[in-house]
Design an enzyme around this catalytic site. Structure first.
Site, PDB file in Angstrom:
ATOM      1  N   ASN A 133       0.812  -1.223   0.000  1.00 14.23           N
ATOM      2  CA  ASN A 133       0.000   0.000   0.000  1.00 14.23           C
ATOM      3  C   ASN A 133       0.846   1.274   0.000  1.00 14.23           C
ATOM      4  OD1 ASN A 133       1.061   0.085   2.568  1.00 14.23           O
ATOM      5  ND2 ASN A 133      -0.909   0.057   3.656  1.00 14.23           N
ATOM      6  N   HIS A 135       3.434   1.930   2.052  1.00 14.10           N
ATOM      7  CA  HIS A 135       4.034   2.353   3.322  1.00 14.10           C
ATOM      8  C   HIS A 135       5.546   2.174   3.299  1.00 14.10           C
ATOM      9  CE1 HIS A 135       3.294  -1.860   5.358  1.00 14.10           C
ATOM     10  NE2 HIS A 135       4.541  -1.812   4.930  1.00 14.10           N
ATOM     11  N   GLU A 140       1.622   4.218   7.369  1.00 12.97           N
ATOM     12  CA  GLU A 140       0.525   3.793   6.516  1.00 12.97           C
ATOM     13  C   GLU A 140      -0.066   4.992   5.763  1.00 12.97           C
ATOM     14  OE1 GLU A 140       0.413   0.758   6.173  1.00 12.97           O
ATOM     15  OE2 GLU A 140       0.011  -0.422   7.974  1.00 12.97           O
TER      16      GLU A 140
HETATM   17  C1  F6R Z   1       9.924  -3.361   7.793  1.00  9.50           C
HETATM   18  C2  F6R Z   1       9.066  -2.260   7.338  1.00  9.50           C
HETATM   19  C3  F6R Z   1       8.056  -2.425   6.261  1.00  9.50           C
HETATM   20  C4  F6R Z   1       8.450  -3.422   5.176  1.00  9.50           C
HETATM   21  C5  F6R Z   1       7.338  -3.558   4.148  1.00  9.50           C
HETATM   22  C6  F6R Z   1       7.675  -4.591   3.087  1.00  9.50           C
HETATM   23  O1  F6R Z   1      10.789  -2.953   8.812  1.00  9.50           O
HETATM   24  O2  F6R Z   1       9.144  -1.208   7.880  1.00  9.50           O
HETATM   25  O3  F6R Z   1       7.840  -1.167   5.648  1.00  9.50           O
HETATM   26  O4  F6R Z   1       9.627  -3.003   4.566  1.00  9.50           O
HETATM   27  O5  F6R Z   1       6.159  -3.922   4.786  1.00  9.50           O
HETATM   28  O6  F6R Z   1       7.738  -5.854   3.676  1.00  9.50           O
HETATM   29  P1  F6R Z   1       8.263  -7.113   2.868  1.00  9.50           P
HETATM   30  O7  F6R Z   1       9.708  -6.882   2.613  1.00  9.50           O
HETATM   31  O8  F6R Z   1       8.047  -8.271   3.799  1.00  9.50           O
HETATM   32  O9  F6R Z   1       7.479  -7.184   1.610  1.00  9.50           O
END
Ligand code: F6R
Length: 239
Positions: A133, A135, A140
Site C-alpha cells: 500500500n 508504506h 501507513e
Molecule cells: C519493515 C518495514 C516495512 C516493510 C514492508 C515490506 O521494517 O518497515 O515497511 O519493509 O512492509 O515488507 P516485505 O519486505 O516483507 O514485503
C-alpha cells in the site's frame, strides 16, 4: 532518484549489500538505518557472506531499525528485534549495544528514538522495503509527512499481508512503533528495495505519482539522495 533494475530479489540483495559495504568502507563507524520483512533478507545474507570472507567489519557500525510491533517482547520470535538478531546481528561482529530497534514495550515517548538518532549523528544510509500500500517503515497511507517516531495503527491490509509470519491473523499485533516519514527523510541517503509484482503499483506511485500522503512512499521524490533497486516485476507498471 537513481533506479537500479535487477532480475530478482537475489540480485537485489547483491546490489544492495554492495552499496552498504561501500558505505562502511568509506566510514567504518557509519550509522545505518535497517528494515525487516522478506525483502532485505538476501541483502543481509550478502553482508554476512562479506563478513565471513573478511571483506568488512561491523565493529564500529551503529544501526537503527525502522520499527517494531507494539506489545511484543524482544525475545518473541515474531518481534523485529528477534528478526534482526537472527537474520543479521548474530552472524557479524557488530556490538549488540550499537544496534537499536524501537521498544515494542516502552512506547510512551516514541520521539526519544529520534533524539537517540540525532545524538548518534543522524542516519547515513537508510535501507527501506516497500509496503504493497506504499508504506515505508510502518507509515501507513494518511501519515503526516512531518511525523517523527510514533505509535501507528496498522492498516488492515498490512495486517493481512504480514499474517504470513504468524500462526493466525488474530495474532498479528494491530499497532506498531515506527520511525516517522520525517525521521526517514532526515537520513542522508535512502536505499529502497522492492521486488515482486505486488509492489508494482506502489513503485509506480513512488517514482511517477503525485506526492500525496495516500502513497507515503511518494515523499521520497523530495529526498535529494535516493537509490531504488527494483526487479522486473516491481517495475512492470513503469512507463
Ligand atoms: C519493515 C518495514 C516495512 C516493510 C514492508 C515490506 O521494517 O518497515 O515497511 O519493509 O512492509 O515488507 P516485505 O519486505 O516483507 O514485503
Amino acid at each position: 532518484m537513481k533506479i537500479i533494475k535487477v532480475k530478482n530479489n537475489q540480485e537485489a540483495g547483491i546490489q544492495a549489500a554492495q552499496i552498504i559495504l561501500e558505505k562502511i568502507h568509506a566510514n567504518p563507524g557509519c550509522i545505518l538505518g535497517l528494515a525487516t520483512g522478506s525483502t532485505p533478507i538476501t541483502t543481509y545474507q550478502n553482508l554476512i557472506k562479506a563478513y565471513e570472507h573478511k571483506q568488512v567489519s561491523f565493529k564500529d557500525v551503529i544501526t537503527f531499525n525502522l520499527d517494531e510491533y507494539k506489545g511484543l517482547n524482544p525475545t518473541n520470535p515474531q518481534s523485529y528485534r528477534f528478526f534482526m538478531n537472527n537474520e543479521l546481528f548474530d552472524h557479524i561482529d557488530i556490538k549488540i549495544e550499537n544496534t537499536h530497534v524501537p521498544s515494542g514495550l516502552h512506547t510512551q515517548n516514541p520521539a526519544l528514538y529520534d533524539q537517540k538518532i540525532h545524538k548518534a549523528g543522524g542516519i547515513d544510509l537508510q535501507l527501506l522495503g516497500l509496503g504493497v500500500n506504499g508504506h515505508i517503515g510502518f507509515n501507513e497511507p494518511g501519515t503526516a509527512f512531518d511525523s517523527l517516531t510514533h505509535v501507528v495503527d496498522l492498516d488492515p491490509s498490512t495486517i493481512a499481508v504480514n499474517a504470513r509470519f504468524f500462526d493466525s491473523i488474530d495474532l498479528v499485533p494491530t499497532q506498531a512503533i515506527s520511525m516517522g516519514l520525517k525521521t526517514i527523510m532526515n537520513a542522508k541517503q535512502i536505499l529502497l528495495i522492492a521486488t515482486g509484482a505486488n509492489k508494482a503499483e506502489a513503485i509506480a506511485h513512488l517514482i511517477n505519482g503525485e506526492i500525496t500522503p495516500n502513497w507515503p512512499c511518494s515523499i521520497l521524490q523530495q529526498h535529494p539522495n535516493v537509490v531504488i533497486i527494483i526487479d522486473e516485476a516491481a517495475g512492470s507498471l513503469l512507463k
